[in-house]
Design a protein around this motif. Sequence first.
Motif, short mmCIF file in Angstrom:
data_model
loop_
_atom_site.label_atom_id
_atom_site.label_comp_id
_atom_site.label_asym_id
_atom_site.label_seq_id
_atom_site.Cartn_x
_atom_site.Cartn_y
_atom_site.Cartn_z
N ASN A 44 0.82 -1.21 0.00
CA ASN A 44 0.00 0.00 0.00
C ASN A 44 0.85 1.25 0.00
O ASN A 44 0.58 2.21 -0.74
N ASN A 51 1.77 6.75 -6.58
CA ASN A 51 0.67 7.71 -6.75
C ASN A 51 1.14 9.15 -6.64
O ASN A 51 0.78 10.00 -7.46
N VAL A 173 -9.71 -1.89 -2.39
CA VAL A 173 -9.40 -1.28 -3.69
C VAL A 173 -10.62 -1.38 -4.62
O VAL A 173 -11.11 -0.38 -5.13
N ILE A 289 -10.07 3.71 -9.97
CA ILE A 289 -8.92 3.44 -9.08
C ILE A 289 -7.70 4.12 -9.68
O ILE A 289 -7.68 4.48 -10.87
N GLN A 293 -2.95 2.02 -6.97
CA GLN A 293 -3.84 0.99 -6.38
C GLN A 293 -3.81 -0.29 -7.20
O GLN A 293 -3.79 -1.39 -6.64
#
Length: 589
Positions: A44, A51, A173, A289, A293
């Motif tokens: 994660n 991200n 997710v 998403i 993710q």
Amino acid sequence: MKNKIKIPYSLKTLFKYISPYKKTFFASILMIIISNFAMVLAPNIEGMVTNAIIKDLKNIASSIPGAHIQIEKIISIISFLLIIYIIKTFSQMFGMFFITESIQNTMRDLRNDCIKKINSLSVKTIDSHPKGDILSRITNDVDTISTAMQQTFVNIISGIMTVTFAFIMMFRVNLLMTLCVILFIPISYFIIRKIASISQKSFDMQQKSLGDLSANITESFTGYNEIILYGKQDEYEKKFEKINSELKLTAFKAQFLSYFMSPALSFITYISIGLISVIGGFYCINGTISVGQLQAFIRFIWQVNEPLSQVSQLSSQIQSSLSAMSRIHEFLEYNNEYDVEKRDISINRCISFENVEFGYGDKKVLKGISFEVNKGETVAIVGATGSGKTTIVNLLMRFYDSQKGKIEIDGIDIKSINREKLRERFGMVLQDTWLFSGSIKDNILFSNPNASETELKKACKLANLEEFISSLPHGYDTKIDEEADNISQGEKQLLTIARAILKNPDILILDEATSSIDTKTEKNIQGAMDHLMNGRTSFIIAHRLSTIKNADKIIVLKDGNIIESGNHDELLDKKGFYADLYNAQFSSL
Ligand SMILES: Nc1ncnc2c1ncn2[C@@H]1O[C@H](COP(=O)(O)OP(=O)(O)OP(=O)(O)O)[C@@H](O)[C@H]1O
Ligand SMILES: [Mg+2]
């Protein structure tokens, strides 16, 4: 079927042994949970880095004012990631330490109790179970459990944790994508079952071939002299090569099939990842998403795949350790030799057998034996092989108890005497002498560890051992090999005679102690035995004429009965069984 009944009991036994270490055990579970938690958290956070970079890049590309790569933010996420990695490493290390500590302590206690159990078993129980089998329970079976617990326990907890966490994360997710992954689990399970059932057979065959191979090696080694004497080396080499080729074939099958499991499962995982990439790609484009993710999701799929590929290996280990535990449980449940009586005894008058009947199981061996021996007398028991001579002394020492009739010492039934106290009165010299690895001195002192140096030397003098011991490079401290191969048969017997002299017993048992030795050694042994028997009540089972001839009483056994008794001359006059035996066996002496 047998195992199915015993599994709960065997598990109970295992829990009983683990319970003193439950704190360490739970600490290890906690550590494993923490390390797994850290492990599933990591993807994660890795995704968060991706991200953040993508977001900044997008902003830069869209020429948003002030857009730049936020290094501080990335560094702080990476630092957090680093802390997670450190927690994972340390919790894993401590988890392994605690689990190893608790398992190894459990196994040590289990082995100690097995040895205590052996020492509390009756001769009857020991006789009725193959010794190799009992030995294997204490060594191989305990080892199987230890290895299986060490390897499977961590894997099972980690596996359950990993899969659960991974699925929670995946659900978070995207629901549809997670359901797609779940769809593939039955397919993987089917493949695992199929391959495992085929490979298990090959593993069994591999173990069997391995067993054949070691049996062949042991045989060639122990029978080495005979093999070269009869020139059978080539034959043995060919036999070995044949078994060796079989082992190669079965080992290849077993190993290849088990290696095949992993790529087959990976293939399924690749397909599911392909499908997820398509769906996930679509979701990324429509903004459901993020790419980070999706990246994390794909890593979770791998995390689910890993414990699955270990299932087959784990289940076979668990199965074998359960059956090992049930074998140990069964052994620990054998009946102990237990004495209620505390009564002690000393012999002042006589030992008498009154109509004693005994059989091992259904087989009647003694059918009503009666005789009496006065204190200080020697009784010789004569009879064909298998006639029950050793059985008589087994009953006398309460290795077994008679089924009918009584054995009395000074009028007291020996069944009412404490076994340990009764046995303290006896000294034994048997033909298959038992010596242990240690010095000559340790071996003689075995019967009386508190004996003084003078007593030890006196016993050795009476046992005609002085000359032999002084010829040894280290005298009394000379070490005896594990198999006692470094001393001769006759010397071994003299050592056990010295051991019996040192114990100074009231009653002496000599079971065929003077066969298969040369005349000089026999004279030595005879002299030593005369010293030993002097003034003691003795039961001798001898094939040697001189010992039998001098006995106060000779009893002749046949088909479970005493057919003749008396001294040597009386029995010769009777011209019965003993006279025939004497004429056939001893007249030439
Ligand atoms: N533990 C046992 N379980 C079952 N049967 C046994 C056991 N020990 C001995 N027997 C049987 O009991 C019979 C008597 O055995 P025992 O050892 O008393 O004979 P023995 O007269 O001492 O023979 P040997 O001269 O060969 O030593 C034999 O037929 C033997 O096979
Ligand atoms: Mg015998």
